[in-house]
Design an enzyme around this catalytic site. Sequence first.
Site, mmCIF file in Angstrom:
data_model
loop_
_atom_site.group_PDB
_atom_site.id
_atom_site.type_symbol
_atom_site.label_atom_id
_atom_site.label_comp_id
_atom_site.label_asym_id
_atom_site.label_seq_id
_atom_site.Cartn_x
_atom_site.Cartn_y
_atom_site.Cartn_z
ATOM 1 N N ASN A 176 45.624 34.778 39.299
ATOM 2 C CA ASN A 176 45.699 34.577 40.754
ATOM 3 C C ASN A 176 46.718 35.531 41.376
ATOM 4 O O ASN A 176 46.475 36.110 42.428
ATOM 5 C CB ASN A 176 46.128 33.137 41.073
ATOM 6 C CG ASN A 176 44.959 32.171 41.075
ATOM 7 O OD1 ASN A 176 43.881 32.498 41.534
ATOM 8 N ND2 ASN A 176 45.165 30.984 40.551
ATOM 9 N N HIS A 182 43.723 34.544 45.087
ATOM 10 C CA HIS A 182 43.180 33.205 44.871
ATOM 11 C C HIS A 182 41.651 33.169 44.945
ATOM 12 O O HIS A 182 41.002 32.445 44.195
ATOM 13 C CB HIS A 182 43.782 32.260 45.912
ATOM 14 C CG HIS A 182 43.767 30.833 45.503
ATOM 15 N ND1 HIS A 182 44.761 30.284 44.712
ATOM 16 C CD2 HIS A 182 42.896 29.837 45.749
ATOM 17 C CE1 HIS A 182 44.481 29.018 44.499
ATOM 18 N NE2 HIS A 182 43.355 28.714 45.119
ATOM 19 N N ASP A 204 41.186 24.888 28.961
ATOM 20 C CA ASP A 204 42.098 25.381 29.984
ATOM 21 C C ASP A 204 42.102 26.907 29.984
ATOM 22 O O ASP A 204 42.182 27.543 28.930
ATOM 23 C CB ASP A 204 43.509 24.839 29.669
ATOM 24 C CG ASP A 204 44.529 25.192 30.726
ATOM 25 O OD1 ASP A 204 44.996 24.278 31.423
ATOM 26 O OD2 ASP A 204 44.862 26.396 30.837
ATOM 27 N N GLU A 239 42.547 24.608 36.739
ATOM 28 C CA GLU A 239 41.784 25.526 35.873
ATOM 29 C C GLU A 239 41.483 24.843 34.552
ATOM 30 O O GLU A 239 41.427 25.478 33.514
ATOM 31 C CB GLU A 239 42.529 26.853 35.646
ATOM 32 C CG GLU A 239 44.025 26.805 35.783
ATOM 33 C CD GLU A 239 44.743 26.125 34.635
ATOM 34 O OE1 GLU A 239 44.955 24.887 34.752
ATOM 35 O OE2 GLU A 239 45.114 26.795 33.653
ATOM 36 N N ASP A 278 39.052 31.858 42.282
ATOM 37 C CA ASP A 278 37.986 30.866 42.504
ATOM 38 C C ASP A 278 36.675 31.323 41.872
ATOM 39 O O ASP A 278 35.954 30.533 41.260
ATOM 40 C CB ASP A 278 37.758 30.659 44.007
ATOM 41 C CG ASP A 278 38.800 29.731 44.624
ATOM 42 O OD1 ASP A 278 39.654 29.227 43.866
ATOM 43 O OD2 ASP A 278 38.750 29.520 45.844
HETATM 44 P P1 GH3 Z 1 48.341 28.746 30.405
HETATM 45 O O1 GH3 Z 1 47.703 29.824 29.641
HETATM 46 O O2 GH3 Z 1 49.544 28.225 29.739
HETATM 47 O O3 GH3 Z 1 47.381 27.686 30.749
HETATM 48 O O4 GH3 Z 1 48.842 29.402 31.758
HETATM 49 P P2 GH3 Z 1 48.284 29.224 33.207
HETATM 50 O O5 GH3 Z 1 48.877 30.272 34.069
HETATM 51 O O6 GH3 Z 1 46.802 29.172 33.180
HETATM 52 O O7 GH3 Z 1 48.784 27.777 33.586
HETATM 53 P P3 GH3 Z 1 49.539 27.245 34.816
HETATM 54 O O8 GH3 Z 1 49.393 25.776 34.755
HETATM 55 O O9 GH3 Z 1 50.929 27.804 34.877
HETATM 56 O O10 GH3 Z 1 48.768 27.783 36.074
HETATM 57 C C1 GH3 Z 1 47.528 27.286 36.425
HETATM 58 C C2 GH3 Z 1 47.103 28.079 37.633
HETATM 59 O O11 GH3 Z 1 45.792 27.703 38.026
HETATM 60 C C3 GH3 Z 1 47.990 27.843 38.809
HETATM 61 C C4 GH3 Z 1 47.051 27.644 39.956
HETATM 62 O O12 GH3 Z 1 47.338 28.497 41.018
HETATM 63 C C5 GH3 Z 1 45.706 27.987 39.400
HETATM 64 N N1 GH3 Z 1 44.655 27.173 40.006
HETATM 65 C C6 GH3 Z 1 44.506 25.839 39.937
HETATM 66 N N2 GH3 Z 1 43.413 25.463 40.668
HETATM 67 C C7 GH3 Z 1 42.895 26.585 41.208
HETATM 68 C C8 GH3 Z 1 41.794 26.840 42.053
HETATM 69 O O13 GH3 Z 1 41.035 25.957 42.478
HETATM 70 N N3 GH3 Z 1 41.545 28.132 42.410
HETATM 71 C C9 GH3 Z 1 42.361 29.143 41.975
HETATM 72 N N4 GH3 Z 1 42.057 30.365 42.348
HETATM 73 N N5 GH3 Z 1 43.424 28.925 41.195
HETATM 74 C C10 GH3 Z 1 43.684 27.666 40.790
HETATM 75 MG MG MG Z 2 45.900 27.591 32.117
HETATM 76 MG MG MG Z 3 46.419 24.100 33.102
#
Ligand code: GH3
Ligand code: MG
Ligand code: MG
Length: 340
Positions: free
Chosen positions: A191, A196, A183, A226, A200
């Site tokens: 982001n 965003h 992760d 992610e 990506d």
């Molecule tokens: P942690 O270290 O605890 O994992 O924190 P985190 O911020 O990575 O975790 P959190 O689950 O709060 O946020 C995950 C983020 O990933 C939120 C979301 O916007 C982003 N994300 C998920 N899928 C995609 C994607 O396809 N593209 C982009 N750009 N961002 C994504």
């Molecule tokens: Mg994360």
């Molecule tokens: Mg996550």
Amino acid sequence: MRVLQAEDEPVARRLTEAVVRDLGHECQSVVDGAQAWEAFLAHRPDVVISDWMMPGLSGLDLCRRIRAHATEPYAYVVMVTRQGRRAQVVEGMTAGADDYLVKPLDRAALGARLLAAERVTVLHRQLSDQRAQLEETNLELAAMTLRDPLTGLPNRRALHDDLDLLEARVARYGQRYCIALLDVDHFKTYNDTYGHQAGDRVLQAVARELRSQARRGDVVYRYGGEEFLCVFPEQTLATAAIAVERMRSGVEGLAVSHADGLVATVRISAGLAMFDPEHKRPVEEVLKDADDALYRAKQLGRNRVERASLRVVSIGPVPQTSNVGRVAAVDRTPWRERTP
Ligand code: GH3
Ligand code: MG
Ligand code: MG
Ligand code: MG
């Protein structure tokens, strides 16, 4: 068109040859049914003009064989029968003939049959081309449903299928395997800071790095958002941990700046768990262990790989689980929102 004629009477044979060639088609002539069948198999003609009465294999038997052989491209069959044997016409058409001619042969009638044959043959060819194209498109579509469009990695649907295969394999051969959940750290703030689209691109770069660090036989999936998942068939916790650590340091080595005040570059955390054939259990439990280990990696400061402790589970029958929702077995609540 390539025309094959089976005719034991020389006069009729020469006439058919002349008409077929005058109309610009190729003509191969044979003198009995057995030769016709051999020539048919060897050359796959577009049209077969066959006399009814021939030594050995009759025209009717030849026609039945051709139809039973279900060939591509379609062969247009014209049966030739004697005047006054009209009952044969029905029998021939029932056996799969497309058309018939009555002897003595007539140039105009033969020419008309060839025109009809050409029309039908062209249509069949178009149909078969379209069918081949459709099949190709269907294969492409099927492959697309198993890929994540952003990273090109196999997706969760592919994981569903692959876990089924994996479980069948370990049940049969008693192999072990490891699963890692990986992760991206603080990706939400990435982001928020860079947008965003930049996010990506980071996911694409991370996916490429994980893929390049994986060995042959290890499969990296985009598990969601992610998060990535890697399956290490036949690996122990120790050997898989080396691979996951390589992935972690590989991502760190990309040096993608992430200046949000918490970290300097984009990094990942990972949790790793093993399925041990000595202690059979469903894959959902292995996934849960990997997820718990990942949670611990986050708690312990991120940018690290944590292994699940080897659990000794009571040896009993493996519960029958349905595949539906198996990859949803893991708690998807963001780390920081979870209560430990
Ligand atoms: P942690 O270290 O605890 O994992 O924190 P985190 O911020 O990575 O975790 P959190 O689950 O709060 O946020 C995950 C983020 O990933 C939120 C979301 O916007 C982003 N994300 C998920 N899928 C995609 C994607 O396809 N593209 C982009 N750009 N961002 C994504
Ligand atoms: Mg994360
Ligand atoms: Mg996550
Ligand atoms: Mg004959």
